[in-house]
Write a protein that holds these residues in place. Structure first.
Motif, PDB file in Angstrom:
ATOM      1  N   VAL A 108     -14.975  26.958  27.877  1.00  0.00           N
ATOM      2  CA  VAL A 108     -16.405  27.264  27.985  1.00  0.00           C
ATOM      3  C   VAL A 108     -16.714  28.742  27.783  1.00  0.00           C
ATOM      4  CG1 VAL A 108     -18.407  27.103  29.529  1.00  0.00           C
ATOM      5  CG2 VAL A 108     -16.739  25.265  29.483  1.00  0.00           C
ATOM      6  N   VAL A 109     -15.706  29.602  27.863  1.00  0.00           N
ATOM      7  CA  VAL A 109     -15.950  31.039  27.712  1.00  0.00           C
ATOM      8  C   VAL A 109     -15.054  31.642  26.635  1.00  0.00           C
ATOM      9  CG1 VAL A 109     -16.867  31.411  30.022  1.00  0.00           C
ATOM     10  CG2 VAL A 109     -14.390  31.513  29.660  1.00  0.00           C
ATOM     11  N   VAL A 110     -14.778  30.865  25.595  1.00  0.00           N
ATOM     12  CA  VAL A 110     -13.984  31.388  24.476  1.00  0.00           C
ATOM     13  C   VAL A 110     -14.709  32.551  23.821  1.00  0.00           C
ATOM     14  CG1 VAL A 110     -12.982  30.831  22.227  1.00  0.00           C
ATOM     15  CG2 VAL A 110     -12.833  29.180  24.097  1.00  0.00           C
ATOM     16  N   ASP A 111     -16.039  32.471  23.759  1.00  0.00           N
ATOM     17  CA  ASP A 111     -16.795  33.570  23.145  1.00  0.00           C
ATOM     18  C   ASP A 111     -16.560  34.877  23.892  1.00  0.00           C
ATOM     19  OD1 ASP A 111     -18.176  32.609  25.381  1.00  0.00           O
ATOM     20  OD2 ASP A 111     -20.158  32.793  24.457  1.00  0.00           O
ATOM     21  N   THR A 164     -13.998  20.997  15.345  1.00  0.00           N
ATOM     22  CA  THR A 164     -14.605  21.754  14.250  1.00  0.00           C
ATOM     23  C   THR A 164     -15.422  22.927  14.772  1.00  0.00           C
ATOM     24  OG1 THR A 164     -16.528  20.282  14.166  1.00  0.00           O
ATOM     25  CG2 THR A 164     -14.661  19.729  12.742  1.00  0.00           C
ATOM     26  N   GLY A 165     -16.045  22.759  15.949  1.00  0.00           N
ATOM     27  CA  GLY A 165     -16.816  23.852  16.531  1.00  0.00           C
ATOM     28  C   GLY A 165     -15.936  25.032  16.914  1.00  0.00           C
ATOM     29  N   TYR A 166     -14.755  24.750  17.472  1.00  0.00           N
ATOM     30  CA  TYR A 166     -13.832  25.828  17.822  1.00  0.00           C
ATOM     31  C   TYR A 166     -13.302  26.536  16.572  1.00  0.00           C
ATOM     32  CZ  TYR A 166     -13.849  24.446  22.715  1.00  0.00           C
ATOM     33  OH  TYR A 166     -14.238  24.168  23.998  1.00  0.00           O
ATOM     34  N   VAL A 167     -13.085  25.760  15.514  1.00  0.00           N
ATOM     35  CA  VAL A 167     -12.635  26.374  14.262  1.00  0.00           C
ATOM     36  C   VAL A 167     -13.737  27.254  13.677  1.00  0.00           C
ATOM     37  CG1 VAL A 167     -11.930  25.900  11.881  1.00  0.00           C
ATOM     38  CG2 VAL A 167     -10.959  24.555  13.771  1.00  0.00           C
ATOM     39  N   ARG A 168     -14.966  26.756  13.691  1.00  0.00           N
ATOM     40  CA  ARG A 168     -16.082  27.579  13.195  1.00  0.00           C
ATOM     41  C   ARG A 168     -16.253  28.834  14.043  1.00  0.00           C
ATOM     42  NH1 ARG A 168     -18.554  22.370  12.478  1.00  0.00           N
ATOM     43  NH2 ARG A 168     -19.571  22.589  14.505  1.00  0.00           N
ATOM     44  N   MET A 169     -16.066  28.716  15.352  1.00  0.00           N
ATOM     45  CA  MET A 169     -16.194  29.883  16.230  1.00  0.00           C
ATOM     46  C   MET A 169     -15.123  30.921  15.905  1.00  0.00           C
ATOM     47  SD  MET A 169     -16.251  30.280  20.414  1.00  0.00           S
ATOM     48  CE  MET A 169     -16.269  28.519  20.586  1.00  0.00           C
ATOM     49  N   TRP A 170     -13.890  30.463  15.684  1.00  0.00           N
ATOM     50  CA  TRP A 170     -12.813  31.392  15.329  1.00  0.00           C
ATOM     51  C   TRP A 170     -13.108  32.083  14.013  1.00  0.00           C
ATOM     52  CZ3 TRP A 170      -9.011  34.314  16.784  1.00  0.00           C
ATOM     53  CH2 TRP A 170      -8.058  34.761  15.860  1.00  0.00           C
ATOM     54  N   GLN A 171     -13.552  31.322  13.027  1.00  0.00           N
ATOM     55  CA  GLN A 171     -13.856  31.909  11.724  1.00  0.00           C
ATOM     56  C   GLN A 171     -15.008  32.906  11.818  1.00  0.00           C
ATOM     57  OE1 GLN A 171     -14.459  28.282   9.521  1.00  0.00           O
ATOM     58  NE2 GLN A 171     -12.285  28.051   9.017  1.00  0.00           N
ATOM     59  N   ALA A 214     -23.537  30.573  19.287  1.00  0.00           N
ATOM     60  CA  ALA A 214     -24.173  29.273  19.049  1.00  0.00           C
ATOM     61  C   ALA A 214     -23.154  28.138  19.153  1.00  0.00           C
ATOM     62  CB  ALA A 214     -24.839  29.266  17.682  1.00  0.00           C
ATOM     63  N   GLU A 215     -21.977  28.337  18.572  1.00  0.00           N
ATOM     64  CA  GLU A 215     -20.945  27.299  18.658  1.00  0.00           C
ATOM     65  C   GLU A 215     -20.473  27.111  20.101  1.00  0.00           C
ATOM     66  OE1 GLU A 215     -20.168  25.242  16.418  1.00  0.00           O
ATOM     67  OE2 GLU A 215     -20.916  26.185  14.587  1.00  0.00           O
ATOM     68  N   GLN A 216     -20.317  28.223  20.831  1.00  0.00           N
ATOM     69  CA  GLN A 216     -19.888  28.105  22.225  1.00  0.00           C
ATOM     70  C   GLN A 216     -20.924  27.394  23.071  1.00  0.00           C
ATOM     71  OE1 GLN A 216     -16.694  29.425  24.274  1.00  0.00           O
ATOM     72  NE2 GLN A 216     -17.714  27.475  24.595  1.00  0.00           N
ATOM     73  N   ASP A 217     -22.207  27.643  22.821  1.00  0.00           N
ATOM     74  CA  ASP A 217     -23.260  26.954  23.566  1.00  0.00           C
ATOM     75  C   ASP A 217     -23.150  25.442  23.386  1.00  0.00           C
ATOM     76  OD1 ASP A 217     -24.281  29.314  24.532  1.00  0.00           O
ATOM     77  OD2 ASP A 217     -25.971  29.406  23.133  1.00  0.00           O
ATOM     78  N   LYS A 218     -22.908  25.003  22.161  1.00  0.00           N
ATOM     79  CA  LYS A 218     -22.797  23.564  21.898  1.00  0.00           C
ATOM     80  C   LYS A 218     -21.560  22.973  22.571  1.00  0.00           C
ATOM     81  CE  LYS A 218     -23.330  24.193  17.389  1.00  0.00           C
ATOM     82  NZ  LYS A 218     -23.445  23.914  15.928  1.00  0.00           N
TER      83      LYS A 218
END
Length: 318
Positions: A195-198, A218-225, A237-241
């Motif tokens: 929940v706090v990767v960001d 896919t959300g975690y991959v998009r967040m990393w990218q 935005a990805e972390q919120d979802k």
């Protein structure tokens, strides 16, 4: 070739049949799905992978299947988690024999010692098995918090390659990142907090090990990218979802701990058609009835439409 361990490295959930055997078909389906999502590695036999519930025979079965199904597409980390050093070394030797790229170990957690014993524990594992070694910092399970100065020192000496941080201590993690950077970045630092990767990325983490990634990676991959590109708006935005999706572990009633956390992951994966059942290892019971319906409701709220009914999933373990 030096293998790098950065980015999104989910701790892979282990699927079981109704009879509590390893479900190889679901396991392969899940692994392929994660790799297709763009993960940077996979961590088997972590807490989400039922390491504490698995016999030596089951551990070997899981590692063999994992190596076969991954087929060299991404690095494979294997949890070698046990009460004391010699048992960890035995598991680590098996992991190396079967083709693991790295091993992961906690501090000892039965005959509890002090920091000298913990330091010696990691040194002995490193001496016994020539594989990159990650320290798994999970005080809720092993009753000790690994100090940052110890971790950095072992990193500088080449004993540890990295740390998988599941301490729930964001302040200590920030200090660890800062101290690691001051020391020349000897450690790869991975956060296990879904929940706090960001926040971990803002601090300077090298990647994440999100159990929730088994449900939606896919959300975690998009967040990393996005993090790699400096696109902090997308990171947030990805972390919120994903934080909203993590509610699957809080909406159940009458269950707690592993049954609520990994139980919700398995239930969501069964609803989404990734797993054939949401069966849990003994003595844990699978989520049923209203709890399955509650998980399904969160999935729908987050835009993930189940392909199976809650009734079907409830009946899958019988």
């Amino acid at each position: 070739m030096t293998t790098t361990f950065r980015g999104v490295i989910p701790p892979v959930v282990t699927p079981l049949t109704a009879e509590r055997e390893l479900d190889r078909v679901s396991f392969k389906r899940s692994i392929d799905r994660l790799i297709d999502a763009g993960v940077n590695g996979l961590f088997f036999l972590g807490s989400s992978g039922e390491v504490a519930f698995s016999t030596d025979e089951r551990r070997r079965e899981i590692i063999e299947a994992a190596i076969e199904f991954v087929a060299g597409r991404v690095p494979v980390l294997v949890g070698c988690i046990d009460t004391e050093t010699n048992r960890v070394i035995e598991h680590a030797k098996v992991a190396k024999e079967l083709g693991a790229d790295a091993i992961v170990a906690t501090a000892p957690f039965y005959a509890l010692g002090g920091l000298p014993e913990i330091e010696n524990h990691f040194r002995l594992i490193h001496q016994a098995v020539d594989l990159p070694l990650f320290a798994y910092d999970i005080p809720v399970c092993v009753h000790v918090k690994l100090p940052g100065d110890l971790l950095v020192r072992l990193g500088l000496e080449g004993v540890l390659t990295g740390v998988k941080d599941s301490s729930n201590d964001d302040v200590a993690f920030r200090f660890l990142v800062d101290d690691n950077n001051k020391a020349g970045h000897p450690l790869t630092l991975l956060t296990g907090q879904e929940v706090v990767v960001d926040g971990a990325y803002m601090a300077g983490a090298d990647g994440s090990v999100p159990g929730l990634g088994n449900v939606e990676c896919t959300g975690y991959v998009r967040m990393w990218q996005a993090y790699e590109a400096g696109d902090w708006a997308t990171v947030r935005a990805e972390q919120d979802k994903l934080a909203a999706l993590m509610r699957i572990v809080t909406v159940t009633s009458g269950v707690s701990g592993f049954g609520a956390g990994v139980g919700a992951f398995k239930t969501a994966m069964a609803l989404l058609g990734v797993f054939d059942t949401n069966q849990m290892p003994n003595p844990v019971q699978a989520l049923q009835g209203e709890n399955v319906e509650a998980v399904a409701a969160v999935l729908r709220e987050c835009g993930l439409e189940p392909v199976r009914t809650p009734e079907d999933v409830t009946n899958s373990t019988h």
